[in-house]
Design an enzyme around this catalytic site. Structure first.
Site, mmCIF file in Angstrom:
data_model
loop_
_atom_site.group_PDB
_atom_site.id
_atom_site.type_symbol
_atom_site.label_atom_id
_atom_site.label_comp_id
_atom_site.label_asym_id
_atom_site.label_seq_id
_atom_site.Cartn_x
_atom_site.Cartn_y
_atom_site.Cartn_z
ATOM 1 N N SER A 168 35.148 47.073 49.472
ATOM 2 C CA SER A 168 36.298 46.001 49.109
ATOM 3 C C SER A 168 37.532 46.207 49.858
ATOM 4 C CB SER A 168 36.500 46.557 47.715
ATOM 5 O OG SER A 168 36.931 47.771 47.347
ATOM 6 N N LYS A 220 40.932 47.153 38.787
ATOM 7 C CA LYS A 220 41.904 46.965 39.873
ATOM 8 C C LYS A 220 43.169 45.937 39.553
ATOM 9 C CE LYS A 220 38.105 47.139 43.210
ATOM 10 N NZ LYS A 220 37.227 46.577 44.309
#
Length: 816
Positions: free
Chosen positions: A703, A746
């Site tokens: 990511s 996140k």
């Protein structure tokens, strides 16, 4: 020839006139060795052996050669099947049986060596050579003989089956060689060892070998004697204890005080009758009670059986608590104990509603997964309080023995049931809320896999007949509400994870932390430190300490960095302890904590500050978002360029997947260099170094791909990355942005860090539904599907492509 051999007896010395030639009939024997001077019986039954006996037994004092067979299973042995050294023997007596077989009495005369067969039919004949020992009359031979004589006498004393005259016989033989042969003939040793003794001609060597074997036999006999003594002593002790107990019983009967043990067992029988046990458990309990009545009260087995019966009777088999069916009241209790956590509360209310409609609904099996400090364990207690059930908690962190779940079998000393049955006994009801903490931290080794044992416990189709190794009676767990907790789902084995309903609990937002501190943490800590309402140290109607929301927000922002509230509670407790010290010193004036200066007095300097603006002031630095087991985190990716030969260096303890993302980002930049105004040969004389700080923490995953690409483009174009932008997404070599996981964690991490803009893959748009609305309202989200869209949002300005005429190779370095 089959042979049944008795212990040889010593004979008189062979007569001097016993003579024989260099060729003798050969009689092979099995499982025995004949020594010179020994007299022994043998049974003869093989065809050739019978023919030999019939041919020679009519002769006066016939002498034959006796050789032991190497393999007793050989029926027709040849020269190679016999040991090379045997014994010339005289046939003292031959007795023929009705079956045609013979019994012989043989007397060994002297050692002979086989020198070759001369006849194989109707029986064996062979040339033989006498093997004479040289005279041994020295002092060493006499000393060895004395040692052998002493050891032999000790063996005779430990073997009562030997005749009493055996000791006198040992003393009567003075010649060392004859003494060694006599003892060797009576040794309880394999044929191989005896054949080796027969082959040893030199007297001193022979005595040493016999002495070694005899000493070994002596040690075995001593050990046997010691074991027999221990057994007799133990039997004597048990017999004495039995007699004393019978006498004590008689005395009690005379005094009319014999109701103790019998009355206790009668009470146990009454408990079994009242317990209303299931049929199988009832049969087992009554069977064990019958065994108890036949046992001595003080025996070890009595205690084991009595404890087992007590466990059966102490377990709840039918007792249950009534669930609180008032949905509004249950909702109120859950809201009172915990702020937020709507998903879990919704699931509990759903279960209660179904239970209200269907009385026999089995208990759910939930698994709460979230970072530390978000209230997973306390939520279990709150569920039990809301439903009106008993609460039991077991911690499975570090458990690596299957017996911890299923228990030990009763054959082991100190055996106990597993934690499941122990917890049910503690709850004393069949429908408690049973919390299993830290199921993601279960270990396994050679003693078994506890997670495999949990498969039965957490399966609604199986747990109605749960089998504990100690109990050995099926136990119904179907009414139990199991609640498991974990920080991460990955370590939980897939079969176990499949049996549980996963409810993810994310980290709290700033607003949620503030509400939790105001409603729960501050009142709790004030009460625990003696500064709460009604404190005897405070004037009536006055609060000694008031912590304003501004102070709590300052603690959340600059003194903690976590997904849960544990650290926040510790910091609040530190402030309250500081005030408690002043109150204990006599300063009971009311205090209000609301500014940074007030907090600095108790908590010291600020611990956390936002590094985003400071880090991104220079080119080549971008802000990424990462998922960890304790919630989301932000991470900075730094890139720098230096003179070199076109290498890419990666540091920061990166995993293989993250390294591959870095190489993919660099490959994309090289393939599209002119598009972003970067010379095509920017790597010819340069090295690129990508570093992710916090090097002690392992990092992996795809990511960070767009974050690395943004840092590289910023470095090579000289355009800075916006300080209020954070991003996450995987890249492809074709310039696509691929979806990632952990969007909720996140996003919360970006919100905690003060980020204003978040770049997400377009295919993750739906994942924002799980993010709290207050966080979504405060952040600006950009959904991207191509890398150009990432750069347009992340950089302060979009780089311009190089004109076609400027696409020239890099100049060579200047030379002196």
């Amino acid at each position: 020839m089959s042979e049944k051999k008795k212990p040889p007896q010593a004979a008189t010395p062979p007569e001097e006139d016993v003579r024989f030639g260099d060729e003798l009939p050969v009689l092979p024997i099995r499982n025995a060795v004949l020594f010179p001077g020994a007299v022994a019986p043998f049974d003869v039954g093989r065809e050739k052996s019978v023919a030999l006996v019939e041919d020679v037994h009519n002769l006066p004092g016939p002498v034959i050669a006796i050789f032991a067979q190497r393999d007793p299973s050989t029926d027709d042995p040849g020269a190679d099947d016999l040991y090379p050294v045997g014994c010339a023997a005289r046939v003292l007596k031959a007795l023929k049986h009705s079956s045609g077989n013979y019994s012989l009495i043989l007397q060994g005369h002297t050692r002979i060596r086989l020198d070759g067969m001369t006849q194989t039919s109707p029986y064996l004949r062979a040339k033989v050579v006498r093997v004479e020992a040289s005279p041994q009359a020295d002092v060493e031979a006499e000393a060895l003989a004395m040692s052998l004589r002493d050891v032999a006498k000790q063996v005779i004393q430990l073997m009562p089956e030997l005749p009493r005259e055996a000791g006198s016989l040992i003393d009567s033989i003075q010649e060392p060689g004859r003494l060694a042969d006599l003892v060797a003939a009576n040794l309880d040793s394999p044929v191989e060892e005896k054949a080796a003794l027969l082959e040893t001609v030199e007297v001193k060597d022979r005595i040493r070998k016999v002495l070694r074997l005899l000493t070994r036999q002596l040690e075995v006999l001593k050990m046997r004697e010691r074991i027999n003594s221990q057994i007799k002593e133990e039997m004597g002790k048990n017999q004495r204890e039995y007699v004393l107990r019978q006498q004590l019983k008689a005395i009690k009967e005379e005094l009319g005080d014999d109701e103790g043990d019998q009355g206790d067992l009668d009470g146990l029988e009454e408990r079994i009758a009242k317990a209303n046990l299931p049929s199988e458990a009832d049969q087992v309990a009554r069977k064990q009670l019958k065994r108890l009545r036949a046992m001595q009260v003080g025996s070890a087995e009595y205690t084991v059986v009595r404890t087992y019966v007590d466990w059966i009777l102490d377990l709840p088999w039918h007792t249950s608590t009534d669930d609180n069916m008032d949905i509004a009241a249950v909702r109120a209790v859950l809201d009172e104990d915990h702020y937020g956590l709507d998903k879990v509360k919704k699931r509990i209310v759903e279960y209660l509603a179904v239970r209200k409609l269907k009385k026999d609904k089995k208990g759910p099996i939930l698994c709460l997964i979230g970072p530390p400090g978000v209230g997973k364990t306390s939520l279990g207690r709150s569920i039990a309080r809301a439903l009106g059930r008993k609460f039991v908690r077991v911690s499975l962190g570090g458990v690596h023995d299957e017996a911890a779940i299923r228990g030990h079998r009763r054959t082991y000393v100190g055996a106990l049931p597993g934690q499941i049955i122990q917890g049910m006994k503690k709850a004393s009801t069949v429908n408690p809320v049973f919390m299993m903490d830290e199921v993601d931290k279960i270990g396994h080794d050679f003693r078994g896999d506890p997670s495999a044992a949990l498969l039965e416990v957490l399966d609604p189709e199986q747990n109605n007949t749960f089998a504990d190794h100690y109990l050995e009676v099926p136990y119904d767990l179907s009414n139990v509400m199991f609640v498991a907790t974990a920080n991460v789902a990955d370590p939980i084995p897939p079969p176990l994870r499949d049996r549980m309903e996963i409810l993810e609990i994310p980290g709290y937002t700033r607003r949620e932390k503030l509400a939790i501190a105001r409603q729960h943490l501050i009142p709790k800590q004030l009460e625990e430190h003696g500064l709460g309402p009604g404190s005897p140290h405070a004037p009536e109607g006055v609060d000694l300490l008031t912590i304003r929301d501004e102070a709590v927000e300052e603690i959340i922002e600059h003194y903690t960095r976590e997904a849960g509230v544990r650290s926040l509670e510790r910091q609040i407790a530190s402030v309250i302890r500081g005030v408690a010290v002043k109150v204990a010193e006599g300063d009971a004036s009311p205090r209000v904590i609301e500014t940074e200066e007030h907090l600095r007095e108790f908590l010291g300097a600020i611990k956390y500050t936002s590094e985003v603006a400071e880090r991104t002031e220079e080119t080549g630095v971008s802000t990424g978002l990462a998922w960890t087991s304790v919630g989301g985190e932000i991470l900075f990716i730094e890139a720098t360029r230096m003179f070199g030969s076109g290498k890419l260096q990666l540091t920061g303890q990166l995993g293989d997947v993250m390294k591959e993302s870095a190489h993919a980002a660099l490959s994309y930049v090289r393939a599209n260099a002119e598009k972003y105004g970067i010379p095509r040969d920017f790597l010819d004389k340069s090295d690129i170094h990508i570093h992710i700080p916090a090097g002690a923490m392992p990092k992996d995953g795809p990511s960070a791909g767009i974050t690395m690409l943004t840092a590289l483009v910023s470095l090579l174009t000289g355009i800075r990355v916006r300080h209020d932008v954070a991003m996450t997404g995987e890249i492809s070599l074709r310039g696509r942005v691929l979806p990632i996981g952990g969007v909720k964690e996140k996003t919360l991490a970006a919100h905690r860090a003060g980020i204003k803009r978040v770049i997400l893959p377009d295919r993750n748009r739906a994942d924002l539904d799980e993010v709290p609305r207050e966080v979504r309202d405060e952040l600006e989200f950009h959904y991207v599907s191509k890398l150009d869209e990432v750069l347009a949002v992340a950089l302060e300005r979009m780089p311009e492509p190089l004109p076609a005429k400027e696409e020239t190779p890099a100049a060579s370095p200047a030379s002196n």
